[in-house]
Design an enzyme around this catalytic site. Sequence first.
Site, PDB file in Angstrom:
ATOM      1  N   HIS A 116      53.618  43.923  34.597  1.00 20.53           N
ATOM      2  CA  HIS A 116      53.787  42.739  35.440  1.00 20.53           C
ATOM      3  C   HIS A 116      54.208  41.593  34.513  1.00 20.53           C
ATOM      4  CE1 HIS A 116      52.382  39.350  37.935  1.00 20.53           C
ATOM      5  NE2 HIS A 116      52.268  40.177  38.953  1.00 20.53           N
ATOM      6  N   ASP A 195      45.464  44.632  31.190  1.00 25.27           N
ATOM      7  CA  ASP A 195      45.578  43.937  32.474  1.00 25.27           C
ATOM      8  C   ASP A 195      44.900  44.834  33.515  1.00 25.27           C
ATOM      9  OD1 ASP A 195      46.377  43.112  34.988  1.00 25.27           O
ATOM     10  OD2 ASP A 195      48.505  42.944  34.504  1.00 25.27           O
ATOM     11  N   GLN A 198      44.951  45.348  38.908  1.00 24.71           N
ATOM     12  CA  GLN A 198      45.097  46.316  40.008  1.00 24.71           C
ATOM     13  C   GLN A 198      44.088  47.459  39.891  1.00 24.71           C
ATOM     14  OE1 GLN A 198      46.998  45.742  42.529  1.00 24.71           O
ATOM     15  NE2 GLN A 198      48.339  44.134  41.756  1.00 24.71           N
ATOM     16  N   LYS A 221      41.915  39.789  43.993  1.00 22.39           N
ATOM     17  CA  LYS A 221      42.374  41.163  44.251  1.00 22.39           C
ATOM     18  C   LYS A 221      41.189  42.121  44.365  1.00 22.39           C
ATOM     19  CE  LYS A 221      46.655  40.729  41.531  1.00 22.39           C
ATOM     20  NZ  LYS A 221      47.647  40.186  42.424  1.00 22.39           N
ATOM     21  N   CYS A 357      57.120  40.865  40.684  1.00 25.28           N
ATOM     22  CA  CYS A 357      56.868  40.306  39.348  1.00 25.28           C
ATOM     23  C   CYS A 357      57.001  41.377  38.268  1.00 25.28           C
ATOM     24  CB  CYS A 357      55.497  39.632  39.252  1.00 25.28           C
ATOM     25  SG  CYS A 357      55.237  38.388  40.504  1.00 25.28           S
TER      26      CYS A 357
END
Length: 400
Positions: A116, A195, A198, A221, A357
């Site tokens: 991303h 990261d 998600q 999220k 993104c």
Amino acid sequence: MNNIKNQFPIFEKESGLTYLDSGATTLKPRSVIEKMMDYYTNYSANIHRGVYGISEQATTAYENAREKVAKFIGVEDPSEIIFTKGTTESINLVARGWGDKKIIEGDEIIVTEMEHHSNLVPWQELAKREGGLIKYIKLGQNHKLDLSELAGSINENTRILAITQVSNVLGAVNQIKQIADVVHDINPEVVIVVDGAQAVAHMPVNVAELGCDFYAFSGHKMYGPTGIGVLWGKKMLLDEMDPVNFGGGMIGEVSKLESTWAPIPDKFEGGTPPIAEAIGLGAAVDFLENFGLENISDQENEVAQYALSQLATIEGLKIFSAGEAGIMAMELSGVHAHDVATILDREGVCVRAGHHCAMPLHQILGAGATFRVSLGIYNTKEDIDKLIVGIKKAKDIFKV
Ligand code: ALA
């Protein structure tokens, strides 16, 4: 997990809503909304400042949330949990606070082709500022990373590996532990930044087991509020990092010309923090733990497999997905992704369309834009049936 939709007030107003965009943000359960309302209604004082009752109550609630978050990702020392605005700010904090101090000319930063922009642009900018070099782990077969060249790309100049745990486009789950082991066998000094945006709402995460140094994620999220995120880092690294946001609450001593910094986590939380949001995030952790991440993962995988089997029956649909983590981006031949998303919207189905993104990834996939399904705890096979009907309508309308 029957009747889970009952826990989300939005479905009372929007009973026909088929929400397939949890990768962008999840819907919010009543327990999170009520917890935030409770703060605003009953004890909305500032924290760490007042010696009166409601300020102490707010401080306790804020710090309890930090403890919940720490436990949620397997961290023993809650001071290693830094509250930020979201994943993007967390990663920028590492790039500025650690990177600016440590990266020198010729140092190498490894990223992957599925990042991303949040886990790519901060490193590009760091490399430009300090004279570093960006290298890529490439995308291989089945929309997963090709790890065959990983060992060969690590050397004594490698300083950072920045990698997503779950691709927000492909749904590919990267085996962080396995990757971290390969990297650290060659160069134990490489700082691994993950990261987790998600990942955290879709599978159990234990940062010690992942073998990483920093882990970033967002509250919104994972059924929590917007405006709050987390940076976890190893204490030793956080201690040596410089703060990037200066002002009240983050100092040790201030004289006319010089200042010193408070210990972590306060050093990184200058100004009045997002108090209600942190409290809401704590409630989101409770919400997720109440169901159990294993159960959530099993249910989402079942719906995802059903979705993939149904989508495979639609001619002209190209699916870019590793079939994991409930995320699948796709392209309908002859119809722009935004047009598909608009027609789906008319059917009450929400999906995201665009490059999500992740422009470099879309270039590699050879897709200008895709539309993306991303699942949450409330999705069922019926939601997928509505998606399929909507995509077929798009085909009819555009005669493809
Ligand atoms: N990063 C979020 C997404 O993938 C906004 O949609």
